[in-house]
Scaffold this motif. Structure first.
Motif, PDB file in Angstrom:
ATOM      1  N   THR A 145      37.575  39.246  35.775  1.00 10.75           N
ATOM      2  CA  THR A 145      38.638  38.351  35.285  1.00 10.75           C
ATOM      3  C   THR A 145      39.915  38.555  36.107  1.00 10.75           C
ATOM      4  OG1 THR A 145      39.411  39.980  33.656  1.00 10.75           O
ATOM      5  CG2 THR A 145      37.757  38.388  32.898  1.00 10.75           C
ATOM      6  N   GLN A 146      40.201  39.783  36.460  1.00 13.69           N
ATOM      7  CA  GLN A 146      41.452  40.095  37.168  1.00 13.69           C
ATOM      8  C   GLN A 146      41.394  39.657  38.632  1.00 13.69           C
ATOM      9  OE1 GLN A 146      44.042  41.265  35.169  1.00 13.69           O
ATOM     10  NE2 GLN A 146      42.374  40.557  33.839  1.00 13.69           N
ATOM     11  N   ARG A 147      40.294  39.984  39.293  1.00 13.44           N
ATOM     12  CA  ARG A 147      40.227  39.665  40.735  1.00 13.44           C
ATOM     13  C   ARG A 147      40.064  38.163  40.964  1.00 13.44           C
ATOM     14  NH1 ARG A 147      37.515  44.922  40.831  1.00 13.44           N
ATOM     15  NH2 ARG A 147      38.991  46.356  41.833  1.00 13.44           N
ATOM     16  N   VAL A 148      39.272  37.501  40.127  1.00 16.59           N
ATOM     17  CA  VAL A 148      39.097  36.057  40.310  1.00 16.59           C
ATOM     18  C   VAL A 148      40.405  35.322  40.032  1.00 16.59           C
ATOM     19  CG1 VAL A 148      38.046  34.033  39.215  1.00 16.59           C
ATOM     20  CG2 VAL A 148      36.605  35.827  40.120  1.00 16.59           C
ATOM     21  N   ALA A 149      41.102  35.702  38.965  1.00 17.75           N
ATOM     22  CA  ALA A 149      42.366  35.015  38.642  1.00 17.75           C
ATOM     23  C   ALA A 149      43.376  35.171  39.773  1.00 17.75           C
ATOM     24  CB  ALA A 149      42.940  35.553  37.334  1.00 17.75           C
ATOM     25  N   ARG A 150      43.419  36.360  40.386  1.00 17.23           N
ATOM     26  CA  ARG A 150      44.367  36.564  41.492  1.00 17.23           C
ATOM     27  C   ARG A 150      43.987  35.729  42.717  1.00 17.23           C
ATOM     28  NH1 ARG A 150      45.073  40.884  38.371  1.00 17.23           N
ATOM     29  NH2 ARG A 150      46.909  42.226  38.594  1.00 17.23           N
ATOM     30  N   LEU A 151      42.694  35.482  42.892  1.00 19.00           N
ATOM     31  CA  LEU A 151      42.253  34.723  44.067  1.00 19.00           C
ATOM     32  C   LEU A 151      42.379  33.215  43.883  1.00 19.00           C
ATOM     33  CD1 LEU A 151      38.971  36.579  45.108  1.00 19.00           C
ATOM     34  CD2 LEU A 151      41.051  36.365  46.478  1.00 19.00           C
ATOM     35  N   VAL A 152      41.929  32.716  42.728  1.00 23.70           N
ATOM     36  CA  VAL A 152      41.785  31.257  42.606  1.00 23.70           C
ATOM     37  C   VAL A 152      42.812  30.632  41.678  1.00 23.70           C
ATOM     38  CG1 VAL A 152      39.299  31.473  43.015  1.00 23.70           C
ATOM     39  CG2 VAL A 152      40.115  31.257  40.671  1.00 23.70           C
ATOM     40  N   GLY A 153      43.614  31.439  40.989  1.00 20.80           N
ATOM     41  CA  GLY A 153      44.590  30.889  40.050  1.00 20.80           C
ATOM     42  C   GLY A 153      44.000  30.743  38.656  1.00 20.80           C
ATOM     43  N   LYS A 154      44.881  30.422  37.723  1.00 19.92           N
ATOM     44  CA  LYS A 154      44.532  30.505  36.304  1.00 19.92           C
ATOM     45  C   LYS A 154      43.485  29.479  35.859  1.00 19.92           C
ATOM     46  CE  LYS A 154      46.777  30.149  31.805  1.00 19.92           C
ATOM     47  NZ  LYS A 154      48.053  30.132  31.104  1.00 19.92           N
ATOM     48  N   SER A 155      43.679  28.224  36.278  1.00 19.79           N
ATOM     49  CA  SER A 155      42.843  27.169  35.703  1.00 19.79           C
ATOM     50  C   SER A 155      41.364  27.322  36.096  1.00 19.79           C
ATOM     51  CB  SER A 155      43.390  25.810  36.156  1.00 19.79           C
ATOM     52  OG  SER A 155      42.669  24.788  35.548  1.00 19.79           O
ATOM     53  N   LEU A 156      41.114  27.521  37.386  1.00 21.20           N
ATOM     54  CA  LEU A 156      39.720  27.679  37.821  1.00 21.20           C
ATOM     55  C   LEU A 156      39.142  28.985  37.279  1.00 21.20           C
ATOM     56  CD1 LEU A 156      37.223  26.796  39.352  1.00 21.20           C
ATOM     57  CD2 LEU A 156      38.242  27.675  41.467  1.00 21.20           C
ATOM     58  N   ALA A 157      39.958  30.035  37.259  1.00 23.24           N
ATOM     59  CA  ALA A 157      39.473  31.314  36.711  1.00 23.24           C
ATOM     60  C   ALA A 157      39.049  31.124  35.256  1.00 23.24           C
ATOM     61  CB  ALA A 157      40.557  32.380  36.818  1.00 23.24           C
ATOM     62  N   MET A 158      39.837  30.353  34.505  1.00 23.47           N
ATOM     63  CA  MET A 158      39.487  30.112  33.100  1.00 23.47           C
ATOM     64  C   MET A 158      38.156  29.360  33.005  1.00 23.47           C
ATOM     65  SD  MET A 158      41.593  31.324  30.831  1.00 23.47           S
ATOM     66  CE  MET A 158      43.275  31.896  30.622  1.00 23.47           C
ATOM     67  N   GLU A 159      37.972  28.356  33.856  1.00 21.18           N
ATOM     68  CA  GLU A 159      36.694  27.626  33.820  1.00 21.18           C
ATOM     69  C   GLU A 159      35.522  28.547  34.135  1.00 21.18           C
ATOM     70  OE1 GLU A 159      35.647  23.772  35.164  1.00 21.18           O
ATOM     71  OE2 GLU A 159      37.712  23.324  35.751  1.00 21.18           O
ATOM     72  N   MET A 160      35.746  29.441  35.094  1.00 22.44           N
ATOM     73  CA  MET A 160      34.653  30.347  35.479  1.00 22.44           C
ATOM     74  C   MET A 160      34.345  31.349  34.366  1.00 22.44           C
ATOM     75  SD  MET A 160      35.498  31.056  39.492  1.00 22.44           S
ATOM     76  CE  MET A 160      33.888  31.771  39.861  1.00 22.44           C
ATOM     77  N   VAL A 161      35.407  31.896  33.768  1.00 27.16           N
ATOM     78  CA  VAL A 161      35.202  32.943  32.753  1.00 27.16           C
ATOM     79  C   VAL A 161      34.798  32.343  31.403  1.00 27.16           C
ATOM     80  CG1 VAL A 161      36.373  34.771  31.442  1.00 27.16           C
ATOM     81  CG2 VAL A 161      36.766  34.551  33.913  1.00 27.16           C
ATOM     82  N   LEU A 162      35.406  31.204  31.047  1.00 23.26           N
ATOM     83  CA  LEU A 162      35.160  30.640  29.703  1.00 23.26           C
ATOM     84  C   LEU A 162      33.971  29.687  29.670  1.00 23.26           C
ATOM     85  CD1 LEU A 162      38.822  29.839  28.525  1.00 23.26           C
ATOM     86  CD2 LEU A 162      37.570  32.003  28.477  1.00 23.26           C
ATOM     87  N   ASN A 163      33.603  29.149  30.847  1.00 20.17           N
ATOM     88  CA  ASN A 163      32.533  28.153  30.840  1.00 20.17           C
ATOM     89  C   ASN A 163      31.486  28.399  31.922  1.00 20.17           C
ATOM     90  OD1 ASN A 163      31.444  25.906  29.559  1.00 20.17           O
ATOM     91  ND2 ASN A 163      32.270  24.508  31.104  1.00 20.17           N
ATOM     92  N   ALA A 164      31.508  29.590  32.539  1.00 17.68           N
ATOM     93  CA  ALA A 164      30.490  29.994  33.524  1.00 17.68           C
ATOM     94  C   ALA A 164      30.373  29.014  34.681  1.00 17.68           C
ATOM     95  CB  ALA A 164      29.135  30.173  32.842  1.00 17.68           C
ATOM     96  N   ARG A 165      31.502  28.368  35.029  1.00 21.28           N
ATOM     97  CA  ARG A 165      31.419  27.380  36.111  1.00 21.28           C
ATOM     98  C   ARG A 165      31.018  28.048  37.435  1.00 21.28           C
ATOM     99  NH1 ARG A 165      36.101  23.447  38.645  1.00 21.28           N
ATOM    100  NH2 ARG A 165      35.321  23.596  40.751  1.00 21.28           N
ATOM    101  N   PRO A 166      29.917  27.589  38.050  1.00 19.27           N
ATOM    102  CA  PRO A 166      29.538  28.183  39.333  1.00 19.27           C
ATOM    103  C   PRO A 166      30.390  27.636  40.476  1.00 19.27           C
ATOM    104  CG  PRO A 166      27.895  26.568  38.629  1.00 19.27           C
ATOM    105  CD  PRO A 166      28.965  26.576  37.581  1.00 19.27           C
ATOM    106  N   ILE A 167      30.564  28.428  41.490  1.00 18.72           N
ATOM    107  CA  ILE A 167      31.323  28.043  42.682  1.00 18.72           C
ATOM    108  C   ILE A 167      30.376  28.152  43.869  1.00 18.72           C
ATOM    109  CG2 ILE A 167      33.258  28.739  44.182  1.00 18.72           C
ATOM    110  CD1 ILE A 167      34.292  27.823  41.547  1.00 18.72           C
ATOM    111  N   LEU A 168      30.203  27.060  44.596  1.00 17.96           N
ATOM    112  CA  LEU A 168      29.338  27.121  45.780  1.00 17.96           C
ATOM    113  C   LEU A 168      30.147  27.572  47.001  1.00 17.96           C
ATOM    114  CD1 LEU A 168      27.139  23.943  45.212  1.00 17.96           C
ATOM    115  CD2 LEU A 168      26.620  26.343  44.695  1.00 17.96           C
ATOM    116  N   ALA A 169      29.430  27.952  48.056  1.00 17.87           N
ATOM    117  CA  ALA A 169      30.064  28.601  49.212  1.00 17.87           C
ATOM    118  C   ALA A 169      31.275  27.826  49.740  1.00 17.87           C
ATOM    119  CB  ALA A 169      29.027  28.796  50.315  1.00 17.87           C
ATOM    120  N   GLU A 170      31.144  26.511  49.911  1.00 16.03           N
ATOM    121  CA  GLU A 170      32.251  25.738  50.499  1.00 16.03           C
ATOM    122  C   GLU A 170      33.490  25.785  49.612  1.00 16.03           C
ATOM    123  OE1 GLU A 170      32.688  24.663  53.420  1.00 16.03           O
ATOM    124  OE2 GLU A 170      30.645  24.959  54.148  1.00 16.03           O
TER     125      GLU A 170
END
Ligand code: CO8
Length: 253
Positions: A145-170
């Motif tokens: 939660t800490q490292r992703v939020a610092r890298l991608v910002g709050k909104s995308l980090a929330m989607e990833m942590v709260l909704n398991a949103r996958p991120i593809l390489a690009e």
């Protein structure tokens, strides 16, 4: 030393390589693997012939996360004890030499959290990153939660942590999670080339650079600038800096 869940390779001078190797479980991170990872890193820490360490998996997966079979049914106290018996969860973040993680296939949950602890992250085309812990009723617990939020910002980090949103390489590249996306069949060669180049550079400067960039993530700008000055000045007393600047001015190697 040989390991049950890791393969140790020496792909080029100054470079060590740790390959996670539980192929039947997509390299799911069980206690054995995490204990062996800590031992392998400690060996590289002590090995003066190795300056850069690559951590990778297979073409199919870097790692599918913590071993769910080990966590299932555990109480919070039992989970704490399990984590404490597995020092590999934090060993990369305290390792002093540069680490490069190269991810093909998937880096899920704890696998992604290990990758995020490395200094440089490279992805094969098609690689997938995700924090699916929410689908198991928990959250990332190895820094995700800490490292992703610092890298991608709050909104995308929330989607990833709260909704398991996958991120593809690009997308991982465009959001600063990885620094390069490489064709899958060239990932290993390019990773080794990068590691090999860093291994040839002045060791004191590499160490100072790694510490400074990592400090930037953890401190205010003012603290980071002060830290950088303190790391920068002593490099002028090293033989490498004297010889390398001299060589530049004399147009020699
Ligand atoms: N743990 C244990 N076993 C796993 C895991 C895992 N994370 N992932 C895959 N496996 C096993 C499967 O159980 C299966 O075993 P078997 O052959 O004995 O049945 C084998 O690997 C193959 O898996 P699938 O049959 O499911 O293969 P698919 O190709 O259909 O799917 C996937 C592959 C997509 C990887 C799928 O297995 C999957 O979704 N896995 C779980 C991913 C996940 O949820 N990861 C997050 C785990 S939780 C976590 O990481 C928390 C970290 C917190 C750390 C805190 C400590 C400090």
């Amino acid at each position: 030393m040989t390991f049950e869940t890791l393969l140790i390779e020496s792909p080029s001078t100054g470079v060590g390589l740790i390959r996670l190797n539980r192929p039947r479980q997509y390299n799911a991170l069980n206690t054995k693997l995490l204990q062996e990872l800590a031992v392998a890193l400690e060996q590289y820490e002590q090995d003066d012939t190795v300056s850069v360490v690559i951590i990778t998996g297979s073409e199919k997966a870097f790692a599918a996360g913590a071993d769910i079979a080990e966590m299932a049914g555990k109480s919070s106290q039992e989970m704490l004890e399990l984590m404490q018996s597995a020092p590999g969860w934090t060993a990369i973040s305290t390792f002093s030499k540069p680490t490069i993680c190269s991810v093909a296939g998937m880096a899920l949950g704890g696998g992604f959290e290990l990758a995020l602890q490395c200094d440089i992250l490279l992805a094969a085309e098609g690689a997938k990153f995700a924090l699916p812990e929410i689908t198991l009723g928990v959250i990332p617990g190895a820094g995700g939660t800490q490292r992703v939020a610092r890298l991608v910002g709050k909104s995308l980090a929330m989607e990833m942590v709260l909704n398991a949103r996958p991120i593809l390489a690009e997308e991982a590249l465009s959001r600063g999670i990885v620094s390069q996306v490489i064709k899958a069949d060239q990932l290993e060669a390019k990773t080794i080339e990068l590691a090999s180049n860093i291994a040839k550079r002045a060791p004191a400067a590499v160490k100072a650079g790694k510490n400074c960039v990592n400090k930037a993530i953890l401190s205010t700008l003012e603290e980071g600038l002060d830290f950088e000055q303190k790391a920068f000045l002593p490099l002028f007393d090293t033989d490498d800096a004297k010889q390398m600047m001299d060589a530049f001015l004399n147009k020699s190697k």
